[in-house]
Design an enzyme around this catalytic site. Structure first.
Site, PDB file in Angstrom:
ATOM      1  N   HIS A   1      11.960  -0.863 -12.290  1.00 21.53           N
ATOM      2  CA  HIS A   1      11.782  -2.310 -12.474  1.00 21.53           C
ATOM      3  C   HIS A   1      11.813  -2.986 -11.105  1.00 21.53           C
ATOM      4  O   HIS A   1      12.823  -2.891 -10.398  1.00 21.53           O
ATOM      5  CB  HIS A   1      12.899  -2.845 -13.373  1.00 21.53           C
ATOM      6  CG  HIS A   1      12.829  -4.322 -13.620  1.00 21.53           C
ATOM      7  ND1 HIS A   1      13.754  -4.965 -14.403  1.00 21.53           N
ATOM      8  CD2 HIS A   1      11.967  -5.285 -13.206  1.00 21.53           C
ATOM      9  CE1 HIS A   1      13.460  -6.258 -14.457  1.00 21.53           C
ATOM     10  NE2 HIS A   1      12.380  -6.480 -13.736  1.00 21.53           N
TER      11      HIS A   1
ATOM     12  N   HIS B   1       0.810  -1.216   0.000  1.00 18.44           N
ATOM     13  CA  HIS B   1       0.000   0.000   0.000  1.00 18.44           C
ATOM     14  C   HIS B   1       0.848   1.273   0.000  1.00 18.44           C
ATOM     15  O   HIS B   1       1.888   1.356   0.646  1.00 18.44           O
ATOM     16  CB  HIS B   1      -0.927   0.011   1.217  1.00 18.44           C
ATOM     17  CG  HIS B   1      -0.173   0.058   2.519  1.00 18.44           C
ATOM     18  ND1 HIS B   1       0.237   1.221   3.107  1.00 18.44           N
ATOM     19  CD2 HIS B   1       0.271  -0.944   3.317  1.00 18.44           C
ATOM     20  CE1 HIS B   1       0.892   0.951   4.219  1.00 18.44           C
ATOM     21  NE2 HIS B   1       0.929  -0.359   4.363  1.00 18.44           N
TER      22      HIS B   1
HETATM   23  C1  LIG Z   1      24.315  -6.395  -7.559  1.00 18.82           C
HETATM   24  C2  LIG Z   1      24.650  -6.715  -8.995  1.00 18.82           C
HETATM   25  C3  LIG Z   1      24.030  -5.658  -9.916  1.00 18.82           C
HETATM   26  C4  LIG Z   1      26.164  -6.718  -9.127  1.00 18.82           C
HETATM   27  O1  LIG Z   1      26.515  -7.101 -10.415  1.00 18.82           O
HETATM   28  P1  LIG Z   1      28.055  -6.974 -10.875  1.00 18.82           P
HETATM   29  O2  LIG Z   1      28.498  -5.559 -10.768  1.00 18.82           O
HETATM   30  O3  LIG Z   1      28.145  -7.651 -12.212  1.00 18.82           O
HETATM   31  O4  LIG Z   1      28.803  -7.752  -9.733  1.00 18.82           O
HETATM   32  P2  LIG Z   1      29.628  -9.123  -9.796  1.00 18.82           P
HETATM   33  O5  LIG Z   1      28.758 -10.266 -10.204  1.00 18.82           O
HETATM   34  O6  LIG Z   1      30.896  -8.865 -10.562  1.00 18.82           O
HETATM   35  O7  LIG Z   1      29.991  -9.332  -8.258  1.00 18.82           O
HETATM   36  C5  LIG Z   1      30.856  -8.437  -7.573  1.00 18.82           C
HETATM   37  C6  LIG Z   1      30.903  -8.865  -6.109  1.00 18.82           C
HETATM   38  O8  LIG Z   1      29.635  -8.588  -5.507  1.00 18.82           O
HETATM   39  C7  LIG Z   1      29.046  -9.800  -5.004  1.00 18.82           C
HETATM   40  N1  LIG Z   1      27.623  -9.733  -5.315  1.00 18.82           N
HETATM   41  C8  LIG Z   1      27.053  -9.599  -6.533  1.00 18.82           C
HETATM   42  N2  LIG Z   1      25.722  -9.554  -6.421  1.00 18.82           N
HETATM   43  C9  LIG Z   1      25.444  -9.681  -5.122  1.00 18.82           C
HETATM   44  C10 LIG Z   1      24.243  -9.705  -4.402  1.00 18.82           C
HETATM   45  N3  LIG Z   1      23.050  -9.589  -5.028  1.00 18.82           N
HETATM   46  N4  LIG Z   1      24.286  -9.819  -3.071  1.00 18.82           N
HETATM   47  C11 LIG Z   1      25.490  -9.946  -2.429  1.00 18.82           C
HETATM   48  N5  LIG Z   1      26.677  -9.921  -3.069  1.00 18.82           N
HETATM   49  C12 LIG Z   1      26.649  -9.786  -4.398  1.00 18.82           C
HETATM   50  C13 LIG Z   1      29.745 -10.932  -5.751  1.00 18.82           C
HETATM   51  O9  LIG Z   1      29.742 -12.125  -4.996  1.00 18.82           O
HETATM   52  C14 LIG Z   1      31.133 -10.353  -5.919  1.00 18.82           C
HETATM   53  O10 LIG Z   1      31.817 -10.489  -4.686  1.00 18.82           O
HETATM   54  P3  LIG Z   1      33.432 -10.752  -4.638  1.00 18.82           P
HETATM   55  O11 LIG Z   1      34.040  -9.525  -5.260  1.00 18.82           O
HETATM   56  O12 LIG Z   1      33.709 -10.881  -3.183  1.00 18.82           O
HETATM   57  O13 LIG Z   1      33.659 -11.967  -5.436  1.00 18.82           O
HETATM   58  C15 LIG Z   1      24.070  -8.098  -9.447  1.00 18.82           C
HETATM   59  O14 LIG Z   1      24.804  -9.194  -8.928  1.00 18.82           O
HETATM   60  C16 LIG Z   1      22.619  -8.282  -9.055  1.00 18.82           C
HETATM   61  O15 LIG Z   1      22.259  -8.720  -7.954  1.00 18.82           O
HETATM   62  N6  LIG Z   1      21.734  -7.967 -10.054  1.00 18.82           N
HETATM   63  C17 LIG Z   1      20.311  -8.148  -9.926  1.00 18.82           C
HETATM   64  C18 LIG Z   1      19.908  -9.316 -10.839  1.00 18.82           C
HETATM   65  C19 LIG Z   1      18.405  -9.476 -10.924  1.00 18.82           C
HETATM   66  O16 LIG Z   1      17.671  -9.061 -10.062  1.00 18.82           O
HETATM   67  N7  LIG Z   1      17.951 -10.061 -12.000  1.00 18.82           N
HETATM   68  C20 LIG Z   1      16.520 -10.164 -12.256  1.00 18.82           C
HETATM   69  C21 LIG Z   1      16.270  -9.944 -13.704  1.00 18.82           C
HETATM   70  S1  LIG Z   1      14.553  -9.884 -14.048  1.00 18.82           S
END
Ligand SMILES: CC(C)(COP(=O)(O)OP(=O)(O)OC[C@H]1O[C@@H](n2cnc3c(N)ncnc32)[C@H](O)[C@@H]1OP(=O)(O)O)[C@@H](O)C(=O)NCCC(=O)NCCS
Length: 208
Positions: A144, A135
């Site tokens: 998104h 709400h």
């Molecule tokens: C947060 C996010 C944007 C980071 O992406 P990125 O910049 O490509 O990051 P990386 O995958 O290179 O990870 C970098 C570090 O962050 C950590 N990390 C990434 N996503 C994380 C998350 N959601 N929660 C906790 N840690 C996360 C990784 O483990 C990595 O840690 P390390 O350096 O100790 O190895 C991405 O992981 C994420 O969660 N995106 C959302 C995806 C989603 O919701 N998709 C739905 C589509 S409809």
């Protein structure tokens, strides 16, 4: 025959097309700048690029942008609105949207989403599969909310922000503009503009 044009031939676009058929649209055709090297997106044809869509708007009863990138979706949607395109929104018949909620033009609400009373979204929202927006939440343009994400009551989310899959946001929290909330995060404090937050509780990991 009601024909819907969908700009953006992605996986997200396929969910948009499938939702459109569930909403009673008879036919869906995609436009994407990958045309003509790509001619199909799943079960649907790609019939032209974004310029072709502008040229052929009169052939369609509705048009919607299905581009996951919030900034690109917002820009393409604004172009279409300026062209007086017949931009529509799609609410899946198995989403639950309060009659007191207001969903901005060019938005999609997928199956299993729950949008509660007095929610307001801007244009071009994606309320993805099984998310819940409780709400009095206010979402600015081109937000998104990913699958399974949860916004408690009276949360505000700024323009072009992305709440990741399975994330939760506590009630009364303000999330800034162009924020990324990582998958599975629990947001318990306000989030400034232009940052990425991850974790439980969510902490800023990059941005200004
Ligand atoms: C947060 C996010 C944007 C980071 O992406 P990125 O910049 O490509 O990051 P990386 O995958 O290179 O990870 C970098 C570090 O962050 C950590 N990390 C990434 N996503 C994380 C998350 N959601 N929660 C906790 N840690 C996360 C990784 O483990 C990595 O840690 P390390 O350096 O100790 O190895 C991405 O992981 C994420 O969660 N995106 C959302 C995806 C989603 O919701 N998709 C739905 C589509 S409809």
């Amino acid at each position: 025959m009601n024909k819907l044009a969908v700009l953006g031939a992605s996986g997200h676009g396929k969910v948009v097309a499938d939702t459109a058929l569930c909403c009673g649209w008879d036919m869906v055709e995609f436009f994407d700048d990958a045309w003509p090297s790509r001619l199909v997106n799943g079960s649907w044809p790609i019939v032209g690029d974004s310029q072709a869509l502008q040229d052929r708007l009169g052939d369609y009863q509705g048009v919607i942008v299905a581009i996951g990138n919030n900034a690109v979706r917002h820009a393409k949607l604004k172009d279409l609105l300026v062209s007086h395109a017949p931009v529509v929104s799609l609410v899946h018949p198995r989403a639950e949207v309060s009659r007191f909620a207001s969903i901005g033009v060019g938005s999609v609400v997928f199956a299993g989403a729950v949008v509660n009373v007095d929610v307001k979204t801007g244009v071009g929202a994606i309320l993805n599969t099984g998310c819940s927006v409780d709400h009095d939440c206010v979402l600015a343009d081109a937000v998104h909310i990913s699958p399974g994400a949860r916004l408690a009551g009276t949360v505000s989310v700024g323009e072009k922000s992305w709440i990741g899959i399975g994330a939760s946001v506590r009630q009364m929290i303000n999330v800034g503009c162009q924020v990324v909330v990582g998958a599975g995060a629990a947001v318990v404090n306000d989030v400034p503009d232009n940052v990425v937050v991850v974790g439980v509780p969510a902490r800023v990991v990059s941005g200004s």
